[in-house]
Design a protein around this motif. Structure first.
Motif, PDB file in Angstrom:
ATOM      1  N   SER A  79       0.834  -1.205   0.000  1.00  0.00           N
ATOM      2  CA  SER A  79       0.000   0.000   0.000  1.00  0.00           C
ATOM      3  C   SER A  79       0.866   1.252   0.000  1.00  0.00           C
ATOM      4  N   LEU A  80       0.267   2.352  -0.446  1.00  0.00           N
ATOM      5  CA  LEU A  80       0.971   3.635  -0.448  1.00  0.00           C
ATOM      6  C   LEU A  80       1.270   4.107   0.977  1.00  0.00           C
ATOM      7  N   ILE A  81       0.397   3.743   1.896  1.00  0.00           N
ATOM      8  CA  ILE A  81       0.592   4.137   3.299  1.00  0.00           C
ATOM      9  C   ILE A  81       1.836   3.494   3.880  1.00  0.00           C
ATOM     10  N   ASN A  82       2.095   2.248   3.499  1.00  0.00           N
ATOM     11  CA  ASN A  82       3.176   1.481   4.130  1.00  0.00           C
ATOM     12  C   ASN A  82       4.393   1.251   3.234  1.00  0.00           C
ATOM     13  N   THR A  83       4.442   1.903   2.085  1.00  0.00           N
ATOM     14  CA  THR A  83       5.524   1.630   1.153  1.00  0.00           C
ATOM     15  C   THR A  83       6.893   1.986   1.735  1.00  0.00           C
ATOM     16  N   PRO A  84       7.905   1.137   1.516  1.00  0.00           N
ATOM     17  CA  PRO A  84       9.257   1.438   1.994  1.00  0.00           C
ATOM     18  C   PRO A  84      10.051   2.307   1.036  1.00  0.00           C
ATOM     19  N   SER A  85       9.485   2.604  -0.142  1.00  0.00           N
ATOM     20  CA  SER A  85      10.233   3.333  -1.162  1.00  0.00           C
ATOM     21  C   SER A  85      10.490   4.778  -0.748  1.00  0.00           C
ATOM     22  N   SER A  86      11.710   5.228  -0.963  1.00  0.00           N
ATOM     23  CA  SER A  86      12.079   6.604  -0.616  1.00  0.00           C
ATOM     24  C   SER A  86      11.380   7.620  -1.504  1.00  0.00           C
ATOM     25  N   SER A  87      10.965   7.205  -2.697  1.00  0.00           N
ATOM     26  CA  SER A  87      10.288   8.129  -3.608  1.00  0.00           C
ATOM     27  C   SER A  87       8.790   8.209  -3.338  1.00  0.00           C
ATOM     28  N   MET A  88       8.308   7.413  -2.386  1.00  0.00           N
ATOM     29  CA  MET A  88       6.870   7.354  -2.159  1.00  0.00           C
ATOM     30  C   MET A  88       6.476   7.569  -0.703  1.00  0.00           C
ATOM     31  N   GLY A  89       7.408   7.890   0.156  1.00  0.00           N
ATOM     32  CA  GLY A  89       7.032   8.164   1.538  1.00  0.00           C
ATOM     33  C   GLY A  89       7.906   7.535   2.585  1.00  0.00           C
ATOM     34  N   THR A  90       8.542   6.417   2.299  1.00  0.00           N
ATOM     35  CA  THR A  90       9.481   5.739   3.194  1.00  0.00           C
ATOM     36  C   THR A  90       8.863   5.422   4.554  1.00  0.00           C
ATOM     37  N   SER A  91       7.882   4.575   4.585  1.00  0.00           N
ATOM     38  CA  SER A  91       7.314   4.104   5.840  1.00  0.00           C
ATOM     39  C   SER A  91       8.241   3.052   6.457  1.00  0.00           C
ATOM     40  N   ASP A  92       8.199   2.928   7.790  1.00  0.00           N
ATOM     41  CA  ASP A  92       9.011   1.915   8.478  1.00  0.00           C
ATOM     42  C   ASP A  92       8.218   0.614   8.679  1.00  0.00           C
ATOM     43  N   TYR A  93       7.052   0.517   8.046  1.00  0.00           N
ATOM     44  CA  TYR A  93       6.145  -0.617   8.249  1.00  0.00           C
ATOM     45  C   TYR A  93       6.861  -1.949   8.059  1.00  0.00           C
ATOM     46  N   TYR A  94       7.584  -2.100   6.963  1.00  0.00           N
ATOM     47  CA  TYR A  94       8.227  -3.377   6.651  1.00  0.00           C
ATOM     48  C   TYR A  94       9.546  -3.578   7.398  1.00  0.00           C
ATOM     49  N   HIS A  95       9.921  -2.598   8.188  1.00  0.00           N
ATOM     50  CA  HIS A  95      11.114  -2.732   9.026  1.00  0.00           C
ATOM     51  C   HIS A  95      10.763  -3.078  10.473  1.00  0.00           C
ATOM     52  N   ARG A  96       9.474  -3.146  10.760  1.00  0.00           N
ATOM     53  CA  ARG A  96       9.049  -3.485  12.115  1.00  0.00           C
ATOM     54  C   ARG A  96       9.137  -4.995  12.324  1.00  0.00           C
ATOM     55  N   PRO A  97       9.750  -5.441  13.412  1.00  0.00           N
ATOM     56  CA  PRO A  97       9.896  -6.890  13.654  1.00  0.00           C
ATOM     57  C   PRO A  97       8.578  -7.640  13.648  1.00  0.00           C
ATOM     58  N   GLU A  98       7.536  -7.037  14.233  1.00  0.00           N
ATOM     59  CA  GLU A  98       6.254  -7.738  14.309  1.00  0.00           C
ATOM     60  C   GLU A  98       5.628  -7.932  12.918  1.00  0.00           C
ATOM     61  N   ILE A  99       6.090  -7.151  11.936  1.00  0.00           N
ATOM     62  CA  ILE A  99       5.587  -7.287  10.570  1.00  0.00           C
ATOM     63  C   ILE A  99       6.469  -8.221   9.756  1.00  0.00           C
ATOM     64  N   TYR A 100       7.782  -7.922   9.706  1.00  0.00           N
ATOM     65  CA  TYR A 100       8.631  -8.724   8.806  1.00  0.00           C
ATOM     66  C   TYR A 100       8.815 -10.162   9.299  1.00  0.00           C
ATOM     67  N   ILE A 101       8.716 -10.393  10.603  1.00  0.00           N
ATOM     68  CA  ILE A 101       8.806 -11.778  11.096  1.00  0.00           C
ATOM     69  C   ILE A 101       7.599 -12.587  10.610  1.00  0.00           C
ATOM     70  N   GLN A 102       6.406 -11.971  10.693  1.00  0.00           N
ATOM     71  CA  GLN A 102       5.216 -12.655  10.184  1.00  0.00           C
ATOM     72  C   GLN A 102       5.331 -12.924   8.683  1.00  0.00           C
ATOM     73  N   ILE A 103       5.835 -11.940   7.944  1.00  0.00           N
ATOM     74  CA  ILE A 103       5.968 -12.095   6.494  1.00  0.00           C
ATOM     75  C   ILE A 103       6.936 -13.218   6.166  1.00  0.00           C
ATOM     76  N   PHE A 104       8.069 -13.270   6.867  1.00  0.00           N
ATOM     77  CA  PHE A 104       9.044 -14.338   6.624  1.00  0.00           C
ATOM     78  C   PHE A 104       8.426 -15.715   6.886  1.00  0.00           C
ATOM     79  N   ILE A 105       7.629 -15.795   7.955  1.00  0.00           N
ATOM     80  CA  ILE A 105       7.015 -17.086   8.309  1.00  0.00           C
ATOM     81  C   ILE A 105       6.014 -17.526   7.251  1.00  0.00           C
ATOM     82  N   ILE A 106       5.117 -16.623   6.839  1.00  0.00           N
ATOM     83  CA  ILE A 106       4.083 -17.024   5.884  1.00  0.00           C
ATOM     84  C   ILE A 106       4.679 -17.265   4.491  1.00  0.00           C
ATOM     85  N   ILE A 107       5.701 -16.509   4.125  1.00  0.00           N
ATOM     86  CA  ILE A 107       6.379 -16.769   2.856  1.00  0.00           C
ATOM     87  C   ILE A 107       7.081 -18.123   2.910  1.00  0.00           C
ATOM     88  N   GLY A 108       7.695 -18.415   4.065  1.00  0.00           N
ATOM     89  CA  GLY A 108       8.358 -19.703   4.243  1.00  0.00           C
ATOM     90  C   GLY A 108       7.387 -20.859   4.107  1.00  0.00           C
TER      91      GLY A 108
END
Length: 472
Positions: A79-108
């Motif tokens: 989403s635009l709200i949570n994008t990590p791109s520097s050209s679009m807002g640079t949210s820290d959403y995907y750098h939060r442990p509670e988010i990226y740990i879940q993503i790694f698990i479900i992708i795994g």
């Protein structure tokens, strides 16, 4: 144990889930949820949805064609709200442990299910190696060894090469022998792209209605036209790739003229995406698809009338707003030539640098992780800088071995298509062609999500090589 498993897989609940996942309405439900999550910033919810439904498809369905539509929506999941791109807002959403740990698990878990499906396919002796499979093995190997023996070799080259190799080879291998080559299966793929196109058009309309600073002195500032999952160029390639599916449905369905009219809407929307390479791609792909429609499709007279009326309306509107149209194209194509030399937003300089990288290390290339003078990096930090051209990217990153393996793979796909030329396979080939044409001016085919879509479509193309396989 086997009896219990058999009863479980044939229970009413499981059959109901299988019916839902196999329905032609499944992509539209996915599109609706993707839109909801996009505007509410519920990225993690969408990741769970894609992963869970993907795992169910891999474990429960004999024909896993519906997973292709999930790959489409996976590519527009940020989403635009949570994008990590520097050209679009640079949210820290995907750098939060509670988010990226879940993503790694479900992708795994998703990857584990895909590997399991591949293993049982091999054990059941359903897996049939083909020339394209062997060609992809060679191509995957060259991607893995990108930049070997270069002076400033970066170990990350091996990791990214492995990711690319998996996206090309593993996705292809899982799908190829687990797809039922029926007219219904092709229609499911087409409905998936149609649903994606609806999502894209809605997001484009909303972007035009809500983006501040998009219009400056009556001119569209395309650099403001951004989405959480990509910029206008990313948007453009996805939209062009949807056109063949819409035309295919136009030729196959009773009220296909509705899709014909909608295809013209998509063609116009490509220009409003402000992506130059997408415009070029649509100018090539759209007429090709229309020719196929009039040769093989239904309702030729009705479709001709609709397209003629749409063209006349477009000409009238262009005449009325000719000053805006002239400014629009002048602004869009203004930097193609700078000071009497070809520029293309810096592409010519990048391409020259790619050739220098190749000359410096011609056998295995210089690797993916080289720095070009223009920052062409994506929003994700681990995606390397790219040089906006498939062939030059391979020369720069993988050298002669890479370009040789790719050209072999390209020849094999053409041969595969020519073995059994059908309307169904033609729309798949046109969709692949759209990506390949546009990737001559951008780096789509070496980004993870477009690569997954490409590999899926190549698997469908390969699976339908033999004429006796197509069933109604």
């Amino acid at each position: 144990m086997n009896e219990a498993l058999y009863k479980f897989k044939n229970s009413e609940a499981i059959k109901f889930i299988q019916k839902l996942l196999s329905s032609k309405y499944f992509p539209f439900a996915s599109a609706a949820l993707t839109l909801l999550c996009y505007y509410l910033g519920w990225d993690i919810v969408l990741f769970y949805y894609i992963s869970i439904t993907g795992i169910l498809i891999l474990l429960l369905l004999d024909d896993i064609t519906p997973i292709i539509s999930l790959f489409l929506f996976m590519s527009v999941s940020v989403s635009l709200i949570n994008t990590p791109s520097s050209s679009m807002g640079t949210s820290d959403y995907y750098h939060r442990p509670e988010i990226y740990i879940q993503i790694f698990i479900i992708i795994g878990l998703f990857i584990s299910a895909a590997i399991y499906r591949l293993v049982i396919t091999v054990i059941a002796k359903k897996f049939k190696p083909s020339p394209i499979f062997y060609g992809l093995c060679a191509f995957a190997a060259t991607l893995f060894i990108n930049g070997f023996f270069s002076d400033d070799y970066n170990p990350k080259n091996m990791l990214y090469g492995l990711i690319m190799a998996a996206c090309f080879l593993v996705i292809f291998s899982v799908l190829k022998d687990n797809i039922s080559i029926k007219t219904e299966s092709y229609e499911k793929i087409a409905y998936g792209f149609f649903a994606l196109s609806l999502l894209l058009v809605i997001e484009l309309i909303v972007a035009y209605a809500t983006t501040e600073g998009l219009f400056v002195d009556g001119i569209i500032n395309r650099y403001k036209l951004i989405f959480g999952w990509g910029v206008y160029n990313t948007f453009g390639v996805l939209l062009v790739m949807c056109i063949p599916s819409v035309i295919f449905l136009s030729g196959k369905t009773t009220f296909g003229f509705v899709y014909t009219l909608y295809s013209f809407v998509l063609f116009v929307a490509v220009f409003f995406s402000c992506s130059r390479q997408a415009m070029i791609g649509s100018i090539i792909i759209y007429p090709f698809c229309l020719i196929a429609l009039f040769i093989k499709g239904k309702n030729r007279i009705t479709n001709a009338c609709i397209l003629s009326a749409a063209a006349v309306a477009a000409i009238i509107l262009i005449s009325i707003f000719h000053e805006f149209v002239f400014k629009f194209f002048k602004e869009i194509f203004d930097n193609i030539v700078v000071d009497g030399e070809l520029n293309g937003s810096g592409r010519m300089k990048i391409w020259r640098e790619a050739l220098e990288n190749f000359k410096e290390f011609p056998i295995f290339g210089k690797g993916f992780y080289v720095i070009f003078s223009y920052n062409t990096q994506s929003g994700l930090g681990f995606i390397p800088h790219m040089c906006h051209n498939t062939l030059l990217q391979l020369l720069s990153s993988c050298g002669l071995v890479g370009i040789a393996a790719y050209l072999t793979h390209r020849a094999q796909t053409v041969i595969s298509f020519m073995k059994n030329v059908t309307v169904e396979r033609a729309f798949i080939a046109a969709t692949i062609g759209a990506m390949l044409i546009i990737s001559l001016f951008d780096n789509h085919i070496f980004n993870i999500f477009p690569t997954i879509i490409y590999s899926s479509l190549i698997a469908v193309l390969t699976a339908g090589e033999h004429k006796e396989q197509l069933k109604t």
